[in-house]
Design an enzyme around this catalytic site. Structure first.
Site, short mmCIF file in Angstrom:
data_model
loop_
_atom_site.label_atom_id
_atom_site.label_comp_id
_atom_site.label_asym_id
_atom_site.label_seq_id
_atom_site.Cartn_x
_atom_site.Cartn_y
_atom_site.Cartn_z
N LYS A 211 0.88 -1.17 0.00
CA LYS A 211 0.00 0.00 0.00
C LYS A 211 0.92 1.22 0.00
O LYS A 211 0.81 2.12 0.84
CB LYS A 211 -0.92 -0.04 1.24
N ASP A 244 -5.77 -3.43 -1.07
CA ASP A 244 -7.23 -3.37 -1.24
C ASP A 244 -7.63 -3.82 -2.64
O ASP A 244 -8.52 -4.66 -2.82
CB ASP A 244 -7.76 -1.96 -0.93
#
Ligand code: IPM
Ligand code: MG
Length: 348
Positions: A211, A244
């Site tokens: 991320k 995600d």
């Protein structure tokens, strides 16, 4: 004398049930091994204040590998409440024994293959065959945590970090800090293990999970190290994805992925997702692999309500044994145990 010495760590709950089933398989293939029982689990926390007693740590120093079942774990306060009276108030803090074994023995590779066995009605799709390489010793699992936050730490952060101003005036017991610590060395070696595996097993692609757009320091470092390693493997396709987004893409198009490599917590998350795509945690298996020791385990928990009923599917534990096959390649030229031979006939 047996060829292999294996620590036998059933833990508690259904850990005992699944290990008993795994033993039937090991005995059926006549593995030349001596199994040495090790105490580990919730009862040792309650009784001795340590779920991974020192004698078990010593045992692990004398074996070639270990098979571990499952352990009940509870949040810090609930764990404290179940300590026997003589251990209460000693400032003991419960920490997951599997996480401690990973760190104590530097079992830096967490290998989690997720393969859809044909005809399993629980498969998300037929033909899924993913392998997760999860970094196993660092990241948010480093254990460097503060709650309540000491004044010295708050003062230091205030001086060093602009965004910390948002929290700086809070009393220490109104917030908590968990440090995510990732090293260049730790990132490099897990990514290298993933690429080596891909190379040796004819896998086409390695996806780096992170991320880095938000968690810039630590995930930025991981991604940068990963990209450097990728250059040493020109024959293998590489891409990267945010944690995600990969959860969405994996479900949508699992065939676009092959080997995935991730820092500890993201690896924890995607390995549950991948396990669910091939039938659930009952099919999720792990190899926690270091240079000197490997601890194999089913990924599922201890499900205390089913304990002793011999009802839960032991396949994850049996698949965990099969994980031993690839240890040799990961350990490169220095295999301590001939795992390849050890489980050759175990499963197709
Ligand atoms: C796993 C588990 C463990 C982890 C727990 C039991 C501490 O979820 O092996 O994936 O978080 O690593
Ligand atoms: Mg997990």
């Amino acid at each position: 004398m047996s060829k292999h010495r294996i620590a036998w760590l059933p833990g508690d709950g259904i850990g005992n049930d699944v290990m008993e089933a795994a033993r039937l398989v090991l005995d059926a293939v006549e593995l030349d091994a001596e199994y040495v029982h090790g105490d580990i689990g919730w009862e040792y926390w309650c009784r001795e204040g340590d779920a991974l007693p020192t004698r078990t740590v010593h045992l692990l120093k004398t074996v070639d590998a270990a098979l571990f079942g499952a352990i009940t774990s509870k949040p810090v306060k609930a764990a404290e409440a179940e300590l026997s009276p003589e251990h209460k108030g000693r400032g003991l803090t419960y920490r997951s024994p599997i996480v401690r074994m990973r760190q104590l023995f530097d079992l830096y590779v967490c290998l989690r293959p997720c393969k859809a066995y044909p005809g399993n009605p629980l498969n998300h799709r037929e033909g899924i065959d993913l392998v997760v390489f999860r970094e196993n010793t660092e990241d948010l699992y480093a254990g460097v945590e503060f709650g309540p936050v000491p004044q010295e730490l708050a003062a230091t952060l205030k001086g060093l970090s602009k965004p910390f101003a948002h929290f700086a005036d809070l009393p220490g017991d109104e917030y908590a800090v968990s440090c995510k610590i990732n090293t260049k060395h730790g990132s490099e070696r897990i990514v290298r293990a993933a690429f080596e595996f891909a190379k040796q097993h004819g896998r086409k692609k390695v996806t780096i999970v992170h991320k880095a757009n938000v968690v810039r320091a630590t995930d930025g470092l991981f991604l940068e190290e990963a990209k450097k390693v990728a250059q040493d493997f020109p024959g293998i396709q590489t891409d990267d994805a945010n944690i995600d987004a990969i959860c969405m893409w994996l479900l949508k198009n699992p065939f676009a992925y092959d080997v995935l490599v991730a820092p500890n917590l993201y690896g924890d998350i995607i390995s549950d997702l991948c396990a669910q795509m091939v039938g659930g945690l009952g099919f999720g298996c792990s190899g926690n692999i270091g240079e000197k020791l490997a601890v194999f385990e089913p990924t599922h928990g201890s499900a205390p309500k089913y304990a002793g009923q011999h009802k839960v599917n032991p396949i994850a534990t049996i698949l965990a044994i099969k994980n031993g096959e690839v240890v040799q390649q990961i350990q490169g030229a220095r295999p301590k145990v001939d795992f390849e031979n050890m489980v050759k006939n175990l499963l197709a």
